[in-house]
Design a protein around this motif. Sequence first.
Motif, PDB file in Angstrom:
ATOM      1  N   VAL A 174       1.372   4.568  -3.059  1.00  0.00           N
ATOM      2  CA  VAL A 174       0.946   5.924  -2.722  1.00  0.00           C
ATOM      3  C   VAL A 174       1.252   6.875  -3.883  1.00  0.00           C
ATOM      4  O   VAL A 174       2.319   6.796  -4.511  1.00  0.00           O
TER       5      VAL A 174
ATOM      6  N   TYR B 109       0.564   0.954   7.362  1.00  0.00           N
ATOM      7  CA  TYR B 109       0.106   2.107   6.583  1.00  0.00           C
ATOM      8  C   TYR B 109      -1.019   1.648   5.659  1.00  0.00           C
ATOM      9  O   TYR B 109      -0.832   0.735   4.844  1.00  0.00           O
ATOM     10  N   GLY B 110      -2.182   2.260   5.814  1.00  0.00           N
ATOM     11  CA  GLY B 110      -3.306   1.962   4.932  1.00  0.00           C
ATOM     12  C   GLY B 110      -3.948   0.618   5.173  1.00  0.00           C
ATOM     13  O   GLY B 110      -4.779   0.176   4.365  1.00  0.00           O
TER      14      GLY B 110
ATOM     15  N   ARG C 242       4.331  14.318  -1.872  1.00  0.00           N
ATOM     16  CA  ARG C 242       4.818  13.707  -0.631  1.00  0.00           C
ATOM     17  C   ARG C 242       6.289  14.075  -0.525  1.00  0.00           C
ATOM     18  O   ARG C 242       7.139  13.468  -1.164  1.00  0.00           O
TER      19      ARG C 242
ATOM     20  N   SER D 129       0.829  -1.210   0.000  1.00  0.00           N
ATOM     21  CA  SER D 129       0.000   0.000   0.000  1.00  0.00           C
ATOM     22  C   SER D 129       0.860   1.256   0.000  1.00  0.00           C
ATOM     23  O   SER D 129       0.541   2.245  -0.676  1.00  0.00           O
ATOM     24  N   LEU D 130       1.971   1.222   0.741  1.00  0.00           N
ATOM     25  CA  LEU D 130       2.863   2.386   0.808  1.00  0.00           C
ATOM     26  C   LEU D 130       3.500   2.666  -0.546  1.00  0.00           C
ATOM     27  O   LEU D 130       3.609   3.814  -0.977  1.00  0.00           O
TER      28      LEU D 130
ATOM     29  N   ASP E 152       4.751   8.006   3.688  1.00  0.00           N
ATOM     30  CA  ASP E 152       3.648   7.872   4.635  1.00  0.00           C
ATOM     31  C   ASP E 152       3.448   9.122   5.481  1.00  0.00           C
ATOM     32  O   ASP E 152       2.679   9.115   6.446  1.00  0.00           O
TER      33      ASP E 152
END
Length: 430
Positions: free
Chosen positions: A77, A386-387, A230, A73-74, A235
């Motif tokens: 991003v 994360y997520g 970002r 998931s990271l 994250d």
Amino acid sequence: FVIACAAVTTLLFGIAPSFSVVKQNISGALQRSRLSRRVTRNLPLRDVLAAAQLALSLMLLIGAGLLIRSFTSLLSVHTGFDARNVLLGDISLAPLAVYPPPKQSEFFNRLLEKFDNTSEIEETGLASSTPMVPFNAVASGLRAEGRPESDATVCMTSVNGAYFRALRIPLVQGRLFDRRDGPDSMRVAILNQTLAQTLFQNETAIGHRVFWGRGPADWAVVVGIVGDIRHRSLDGKIWPEFFQPYRQAPSPWMTLVVRSPKNKASLAREMKALAQSVDRNQPLFNVTSLEERIADSVSERRTRTVLLGIFAAIALVIAVVGLYGVIAYSVTQRTQEIGVRVALGATRSTIFRLVVGHGFRIMIAGTVFGIAGAIAFTRILASFLYGVPPTDLPTFAIVTVMLAATALVAAYFPARRATQVDPVSALRQE
């Protein structure tokens, strides 16, 4: 420490069976049937240990599954920029007596001209702070003209217009910096969307003035709005960013942001040579790709995920071997019983279900306690995720089904062997 743990574990689990042997009656030990019954009474302890192995294995597998999903998931991003084919290199102008602010701008102007005249280089950006590193400068107390002061912490970055093009940061409104934005012209600024929303809410920021200091020179007209990126980590939060033209806000420490399809190694050599051609005493250093910098920013998470995955895989192998050993030993001890059952008319499928059912009960017990332990264990992992929630249902379900299938495969082979017991040979042992 590991050797000590292994030694203590070996002693503890070796002493318990030795006590069982010492307490045996010699005459009873000579009678096969009594010994068989004694072993049978001890089977539940082995079942408990096998179930505990499965429970611990399930906890580790669920933890590894959560970290893998979190890491995936990271990496997915949306960073707000395109890191492909981008090489970065730092320059720190020194000493400052030789390179005061006007000389700093002059040096970087000449350097950019060198890069712009080089083939296969698409864009050459310049920035005092680039993605995946801490900001060089932050400020508070920014306010838009006619509006109250903001309490937000804002990141101040000196760039050229090509910086946004090199990273493919989208221009949302207005324009980027260009040659008009020199040291003697009107001070201008570009805001990212987060800062524009903070200062102006839903109104347009283009053409309005923003104040961040104490004197008249600290007013700047907003000429553009760019997309959020970002900046500090994948994250991390989206920071409010305030961009100034490097010629109006020079800095001795700048990073070149070069977009080119050329080979990274040859491009790095070319970048260093171009910097040396402007001033041989000002080397280009820390040359790396933006993709490598992103990979480095998540290296700790990657290591943590790989390690827990390895531990979980080892635990699964140990648990499966343990379950296989328990079922196989149980079949050996129940050979006579199985022979009697077959002699009385039990079919092979009945014997198979009997043995697999034993393994199934151990697996169910291990799964129940493993899930309960995993719910508590994953709360510790929550800060590393994360997520993905700590009790992510798909992860729990997939890992549990995988463990159950593996455990049943481990029980299959002893069960198959049990169906091949010859009742005549088994009964003859009595």
